[in-house]
Design a protein around this motif. Structure first.
Motif, mmCIF file in Angstrom:
data_model
loop_
_atom_site.group_PDB
_atom_site.id
_atom_site.type_symbol
_atom_site.label_atom_id
_atom_site.label_comp_id
_atom_site.label_asym_id
_atom_site.label_seq_id
_atom_site.Cartn_x
_atom_site.Cartn_y
_atom_site.Cartn_z
ATOM 1 N N GLN A 90 -7.687 4.334 -4.605
ATOM 2 C CA GLN A 90 -6.764 3.627 -3.609
ATOM 3 C C GLN A 90 -7.291 3.941 -2.354
ATOM 4 O OE1 GLN A 90 -4.101 1.846 -3.345
ATOM 5 N NE2 GLN A 90 -3.988 2.004 -1.378
ATOM 6 N N VAL A 138 2.154 2.136 -3.333
ATOM 7 C CA VAL A 138 1.107 2.716 -4.345
ATOM 8 C C VAL A 138 0.890 3.972 -3.857
ATOM 9 C CG1 VAL A 138 -1.378 2.570 -4.871
ATOM 10 C CG2 VAL A 138 -0.251 0.543 -5.040
ATOM 11 N N ARG A 139 0.888 4.191 -2.632
ATOM 12 C CA ARG A 139 0.630 5.589 -2.170
ATOM 13 C C ARG A 139 1.658 6.493 -2.613
ATOM 14 N NH1 ARG A 139 -3.396 7.539 0.362
ATOM 15 N NH2 ARG A 139 -3.691 5.816 1.226
ATOM 16 N N SER A 165 0.849 -1.236 0.122
ATOM 17 C CA SER A 165 0.028 -0.013 -0.054
ATOM 18 C C SER A 165 0.924 1.052 -0.078
ATOM 19 C CB SER A 165 -0.843 0.085 1.125
ATOM 20 O OG SER A 165 -1.801 0.968 1.216
ATOM 21 N N TYR A 180 -6.100 7.789 -7.397
ATOM 22 C CA TYR A 180 -6.118 8.102 -5.811
ATOM 23 C C TYR A 180 -7.191 8.094 -5.183
ATOM 24 C CZ TYR A 180 -4.736 10.347 -1.326
ATOM 25 O OH TYR A 180 -4.278 10.839 -0.106
#
Length: 176
Positions: free
Chosen positions: A86, A22-23, A19, A83
């Motif tokens: 996500q 990806v962030r 995560s 975003y």
């Protein structure tokens, strides 16, 4: 020192390495606001990409709030669809189901943040100030469970803000 209130969203929970990877790929350029920023920060896409009418109302309110000794910060604003997706995935993981996550995070296709039509405000003094004075600028809290989430409702200047939805699952715009 600038205001730094913790944001209580799925985006602020502890993350796994996957995560976090990806962030970092979906950072500031995609609308992430790791630290609250002033409403006059044109260098932050989350602020600069807001709907121009929303941004103008927000900045007018912020100038008047400053006269009352209250500083308004942006914790979230415009977000890219990637975003927002996500954030939704993180909320599903946190809350255990898409239905429960929907009380807090919209899909990219329904999110007012993706359209640049919503802003998340802090600190609590700013939210209290907007709660009292926001309608005069057309700025309204939309969801009872999200006291930080404001959207522009120009008719509120003359008629007051519309009744709040309990949470996003009660908002007909979320059923598109």
């Amino acid at each position: 020192m600038p205001y730094r209130e913790p944001v209580r969203t799925a985006a602020r929970r502890p993350r796994s390495t996957a995560s976090s990877t990806v962030r970092s790929a979906l950072g500031k350029a995609h609308g992430a606001v790791p630290d609250p920023v002033p409403v006059f920060d044109d260098g932050t896409p989350a602020v600069a990409n807001l709907d121009p009418d929303l941004l103008a109302a927000l900045r007018e309110a912020a100038a008047d709030a400053a006269d009352d000794g209250v500083e308004i910060f942006v914790n979230g604003g415009w977000r890219s669809p990637e975003y927002q997706e996500q954030l939704l995935r993180e909320a599903i993981s946190k809350y255990g189901s898409a239905a429960e996550a929907a009380r807090w995070v919209a899909t990219p296709g329904t999110s007012a943040h993706v359209a640049g039509e919503a802003v998340d405000i802090g600190p609590s003094a700013a939210r209290a100030w907007l709660s009292e004075h926001g309608a005069g600028y057309g700025l309204c809290q939309i969801y009872r469970n999200e006291p930080w989430h404001y959207e522009l409702r120009p008719e509120a200047v003359e008629h007051g803000c519309p009744p709040m939805y309990a949470d996003p699952t009660h908002d007909p715009r979320m059923r598109r």
